[in-house]
Enzyme design. Structure first.
Site, short mmCIF file in Angstrom:
data_model
loop_
_atom_site.label_atom_id
_atom_site.label_comp_id
_atom_site.label_asym_id
_atom_site.label_seq_id
_atom_site.Cartn_x
_atom_site.Cartn_y
_atom_site.Cartn_z
N ASN A 1 -2.60 32.07 3.41
CA ASN A 1 -3.27 32.39 2.15
C ASN A 1 -4.31 33.49 2.32
OD1 ASN A 1 -2.22 30.38 0.12
ND2 ASN A 1 -2.87 28.98 1.73
N THR A 2 -4.95 33.56 3.49
CA THR A 2 -6.01 34.53 3.73
C THR A 2 -5.57 35.64 4.67
OG1 THR A 2 -7.67 32.79 3.43
CG2 THR A 2 -8.39 34.82 4.48
N VAL B 1 -0.43 36.82 10.26
CA VAL B 1 -0.40 37.04 11.70
C VAL B 1 1.01 37.46 12.09
CG1 VAL B 1 -0.79 36.03 13.98
CG2 VAL B 1 -2.21 35.32 12.05
N ALA C 1 5.77 25.67 4.78
CA ALA C 1 6.64 26.10 5.87
C ALA C 1 5.89 26.22 7.18
CB ALA C 1 7.29 27.44 5.51
N ASP C 2 4.64 26.67 7.12
CA ASP C 2 3.87 26.84 8.35
C ASP C 2 3.60 25.51 9.03
OD1 ASP C 2 2.27 26.18 6.14
OD2 ASP C 2 0.47 27.01 7.05
N ASP D 1 -4.70 22.65 12.27
CA ASP D 1 -4.62 24.08 12.01
C ASP D 1 -5.83 24.51 11.18
OD1 ASP D 1 -3.96 26.70 11.43
OD2 ASP D 1 -1.87 26.25 10.92
N THR E 1 -7.21 28.67 5.97
CA THR E 1 -7.86 28.59 4.66
C THR E 1 -8.17 27.13 4.35
OG1 THR E 1 -6.63 30.54 3.93
CG2 THR E 1 -7.62 29.17 2.23
N THR F 1 -32.97 28.23 7.29
CA THR F 1 -31.86 27.91 6.39
C THR F 1 -30.51 28.33 6.98
OG1 THR F 1 -33.27 28.12 4.45
CG2 THR F 1 -30.90 28.27 4.09
#
Length: 265
Positions: free
Chosen positions: A9-10, A13, A113-114, A134, A137, A189
């Site tokens: 999604n991000t 590879v 699928a991954d 894993d 995302t 913070t």
């Protein structure tokens, strides 16, 4: 050589295999707006830098294996294989593709699928029972039985999603670099947020894996826990349950699935 492409999604590879050895890899952003022609140009630019490949797109590539969690990108990559790699065998992981891993889910077609590909590689490399964590995302936990079956898993918000949510929803908070703080007790913070992310996710992994292992095996100690994904190194040193780190697990799984299907084409 075999070109493997894992579309998340991000990030996307890519890995280049010479036999069983991964000889090159790249990580790029996933953009659902890219067309097949744009993807072809991007591939040519990346692979043109490798000394074992030719200058023309497709030179030196003997096969392609692709899995994608973004349907629009999968569609465009299908077009790339048709237009630019027409003579190269290509395996796109989707229903009907032979993986060798039975999927024991209520709705098998809903499983990413991954996640199935990760299970394929886990069984091949480590056997079962196993849990694949894993860090992408989303942080996913996938359970593989002693007989090599995919039996289910857990999906939790990923590290980057959590950081972004804190920055957006916290009135006095902001986006931060996720890195190891000086101590668990933050002195400012930023360090307090870093501590919450690093140690919070490590605690999440330990807690979820412990519970999944109890359901997966009569002897939880027999379960091999494998970490993968681009954000895994952030948590590895703080988790007490991870046995193995395999950053290219999905690419290895794609190679295995390609080998199991190309003879049928």
């Amino acid at each position: 050589m075999l070109l493997t492409i894992d579309v998340g999604n991000t990030h996307t590879v890519l890995g280049l295999f010479d036999g069983e050895d991964i000889v090159e890899h790249w990580r790029i952003s996933t953009d659902a707006r890219r067309t097949a022609d744009e993807l072809a140009v991007l591939l040519q630019g990346l692979m043109g830098m490798h000394p074992l490949l030719g200058d023309e797109l497709g030179d030196g590539i003997d096969g392609i294996a692709i899995c994608a969690t973004v349907p629009s990108v999968l569609h465009e990559l299908r077009e790339v294989t048709r237009r630019y790699y027409g003579d190269v065998p290509a395996v796109l992981v989707e229903p009907g593709v032979k993986t060798g891993v039975p999927i024991l889910m209520d709705h098998p077609k809903e499983v990413g699928a991954d996640r199935i590909i990760n299970a394929v590689a886990a069984v091949e490399l480590y056997g079962g029972p196993a849990i694949v964590v894993d860090f992408g995302t989303a942080t996913t936990f996938d359970a593989v039985s002693a007989r090599g079956e995919y039996v289910g898993g857990v999906i939790a918000p990923g590290i980057e999603i959590s950081v972004e949510a804190l920055g957006v929803r916290g009135a006095q908070l902001r986006k931060i670099e996720v890195t190891q703080p000086r101590s668990v007790i933050g002195k400012n913070t930023v360090e307090a947020m870093q501590s919450g992310i690093i140690y919070g996710f490590a605690g999440q992994v330990d807690g979820v894996v412990t519970r999944v292992a109890r359901e997966l095996s009569e002897d939880p100690d027999d379960v091999t826990v494998i970490a993968t994904g681009g954000l895994a190194p952030m948590v590895l040193g703080e988790s007490s349950v991870i046995d193995e780190h395999e950053p290219w697990l999905t690419l290895i799984g794609l190679r295995l699935v390609y080998e199991r299907n190309v003879s049928r084409m």
